[in-house]
Design a protein around this motif. Structure first.
Motif, PDB file in Angstrom:
ATOM      1  N   ASN A   1       0.826  -1.201   0.000  1.00 47.81           N
ATOM      2  CA  ASN A   1       0.000   0.000   0.000  1.00 47.81           C
ATOM      3  C   ASN A   1       0.861   1.252   0.000  1.00 47.81           C
ATOM      4  O   ASN A   1       0.583   2.236  -0.694  1.00 47.81           O
ATOM      5  CB  ASN A   1      -0.923  -0.010   1.222  1.00 47.81           C
ATOM      6  CG  ASN A   1      -1.957   1.095   1.167  1.00 47.81           C
ATOM      7  OD1 ASN A   1      -2.811   1.115   0.297  1.00 47.81           O
ATOM      8  ND2 ASN A   1      -1.884   2.012   2.114  1.00 47.81           N
TER       9      ASN A   1
ATOM     10  N   GLU B   1      -6.800   0.397   4.988  1.00 50.62           N
ATOM     11  CA  GLU B   1      -7.024   1.496   5.927  1.00 50.62           C
ATOM     12  C   GLU B   1      -8.264   1.237   6.778  1.00 50.62           C
ATOM     13  O   GLU B   1      -8.242   1.427   8.003  1.00 50.62           O
ATOM     14  CB  GLU B   1      -7.165   2.816   5.170  1.00 50.62           C
ATOM     15  CG  GLU B   1      -5.866   3.346   4.605  1.00 50.62           C
ATOM     16  CD  GLU B   1      -5.987   4.766   4.105  1.00 50.62           C
ATOM     17  OE1 GLU B   1      -4.953   5.354   3.758  1.00 50.62           O
ATOM     18  OE2 GLU B   1      -7.111   5.309   4.065  1.00 50.62           O
TER      19      GLU B   1
ATOM     20  N   GLN C   1      -7.546  -1.372   9.285  1.00 50.13           N
ATOM     21  CA  GLN C   1      -6.797  -0.845  10.426  1.00 50.13           C
ATOM     22  C   GLN C   1      -7.702  -0.065  11.366  1.00 50.13           C
ATOM     23  O   GLN C   1      -7.530  -0.099  12.594  1.00 50.13           O
ATOM     24  CB  GLN C   1      -5.659   0.052   9.924  1.00 50.13           C
ATOM     25  CG  GLN C   1      -4.705   0.500  11.022  1.00 50.13           C
ATOM     26  CD  GLN C   1      -4.037  -0.681  11.714  1.00 50.13           C
ATOM     27  OE1 GLN C   1      -3.535  -1.584  11.045  1.00 50.13           O
ATOM     28  NE2 GLN C   1      -4.030  -0.681  13.026  1.00 50.13           N
TER      29      GLN C   1
ATOM     30  N   ILE D   1      -9.091   8.919   8.429  1.00 50.24           N
ATOM     31  CA  ILE D   1      -9.241   7.897   7.386  1.00 50.24           C
ATOM     32  C   ILE D   1     -10.702   7.793   6.941  1.00 50.24           C
ATOM     33  O   ILE D   1     -11.006   7.751   5.748  1.00 50.24           O
ATOM     34  CB  ILE D   1      -8.731   6.538   7.899  1.00 50.24           C
ATOM     35  CG1 ILE D   1      -7.205   6.561   8.019  1.00 50.24           C
ATOM     36  CG2 ILE D   1      -9.173   5.406   6.968  1.00 50.24           C
ATOM     37  CD1 ILE D   1      -6.628   5.332   8.687  1.00 50.24           C
TER      38      ILE D   1
ATOM     39  N   HIS E   1     -10.722  10.167   3.662  1.00 50.20           N
ATOM     40  CA  HIS E   1     -10.396   9.202   2.613  1.00 50.20           C
ATOM     41  C   HIS E   1     -11.623   8.451   2.098  1.00 50.20           C
ATOM     42  O   HIS E   1     -11.576   7.886   1.002  1.00 50.20           O
ATOM     43  CB  HIS E   1      -9.374   8.186   3.124  1.00 50.20           C
ATOM     44  CG  HIS E   1      -8.063   8.794   3.484  1.00 50.20           C
ATOM     45  ND1 HIS E   1      -6.965   8.041   3.861  1.00 50.20           N
ATOM     46  CD2 HIS E   1      -7.643  10.087   3.531  1.00 50.20           C
ATOM     47  CE1 HIS E   1      -5.955   8.848   4.129  1.00 50.20           C
ATOM     48  NE2 HIS E   1      -6.356  10.091   3.946  1.00 50.20           N
TER      49      HIS E   1
END
Length: 359
Positions: free
Chosen positions: A183, A245, A248, A329, A333
């Motif tokens: 990534n 992401e 995570q 995130i 994102h």
């Protein structure tokens, strides 16, 4: 500072970063045997990024000094240019930002490659160990006969001592680190992390698989039964985003739930097991809602208001980074929202709201 001196300094820092990445990767390979591989890999990546930022700062100061010198030497000959052209030449902000971005992208790509190499060695060696211990290969049987070793008894011993489980954890942690490295590499090449379409069920399933390998889960499970349940209303629903992401983020939310339960176990001592529920459902406005609920300490209203602020933490050893990054995130994102509801003495629920995709 002349060009040769500047280039020499950059080369020197390159070498230091290369040595740092190899050292960090070696530590990850060594300490993963103690089931702490995921934490060490995170620490390695953090150290590498800190080094990158330091290098970027050095580059910025050097470039700024060069531009100041250039402006001073050319001031007598360039004063006749019009205002717009002079302002463009003397304003270094845009050029510095571009150079720093290119430098970080180049170094990030190199670091990702350096990390990936030892990870490949770890994975290959785990596979070799499994073949030489667990598979009835002719070479294994021949050598065992020469040494008068019963392979079945050896396999039983290794199984009862959880050796194969340890090897599986090493392999899974290496695969996880390899995903992070890939990534990072793709990000450095495209300036945007890779987007994927995947089901929510897959995201939850793989996040849980990694959670079971985390030090926090294994530490708490040694002293308290952990009951993690899932309730997926629409397992085939798909979302679009950066899988690693969001994975995570979920791991981080579960880890925080385990921390809250551990705090309650130590302070109040009124629970017999850790209860965590992962739910997925579709909201009325056609959004995907993923929630992580726990029976931990819970939070007061003031703590909930500041929960996603950078540097805010309620943990003695915390830094207030995890949930702030999760918020970034999800919101920046993935155009989503991360929220919390909690009650002291009852528990907390953190929810991720994401747009669904039809692709």
């Amino acid at each position: 500072m002349n060009d040769n001196s500047r280039d020499q300094r950059i080369k020197t820092v390159h070498k230091l970063l290369w040595l740092l990445s190899l050292t960090c990767s070696g530590l990850a390979g060594l300490l993963v045997w103690q089931q702490d591989g995921l934490v060490v890999i995170k620490l390695c990546l953090l150290l590498v990024f800190i080094s990158l930022l330091v290098l970027a700062g050095l580059s910025r100061r050097q470039s700024h000094a060069m531009q100041l010198g250039h402006s001073a030497s050319d001031s007598d000959t360039e004063h006749h240019k019009d205002d717009s052209e002079s302002e463009s030449d003397q304003d270094p902000a845009t050029e510095l930002a571009k150079q720093r971005k290119e430098l970080i992208a180049t170094l990030t790509s190199g670091v990702a490659h350096d990390i990936n190499n030892p990870l490949s060695v770890i994975q290959q060696n785990v596979q070799n160990i499994n073949r030489r211990l667990g598979e009835p290969l002719a070479a294994n049987q021949t050598l065992a006969a020469e040494l008068n070793i019963d392979l079945n008894q050896l396999k039983n011993y290794l199984t009862q001592r959880d050796i194969f489980e340890f090897l599986n954890q090493i392999e899974q942690s290496a695969l996880r680190a390899s995903e992070l490295s890939q990534n990072l590499l793709q990000f450095s090449q495209t300036n945007a992390a890779p987007q994927q379409v995947f089901t929510v069920a897959e995201l939850i399933e793989r996040s849980l698989a990694m959670t079971y390998l985390t030090p926090r889960y294994q530490q708490l499970s040694a002293c308290l039964p952990i009951n993690i349940k899932t309730d997926i209303a629409n397992p085939n629903e798909k979302i679009s985003g950066i899988f690693i992401e969001l994975q995570q983020v979920l791991i981080n939310l579960i880890d925080n739930a385990l921390d809250a339960i551990e705090e309650r176990r130590q302070c109040v001592q009124d629970i017999l097991q850790a209860d965590i529920l992962l739910e997925q459902k579709t909201t009325r406005d056609k959004q995907c809602l993923i929630s992580v609920s726990d029976n931990g300490m819970g939070m007061d209203e003031a703590t909930q208001q500041r929960l996603f602020e950078p540097s805010f933490t309620t943990k003695a050893s915390g830094h207030g980074i995890g949930l702030a990054l999760c918020q970034q995130i999800v919101s920046q994102h993935h155009q989503g929202k991360l929220s919390v509801t909690s009650k002291q003495g009852v528990g907390s629920c953190l929810s991720i709201k994401l747009p669904l995709t039809n692709n």
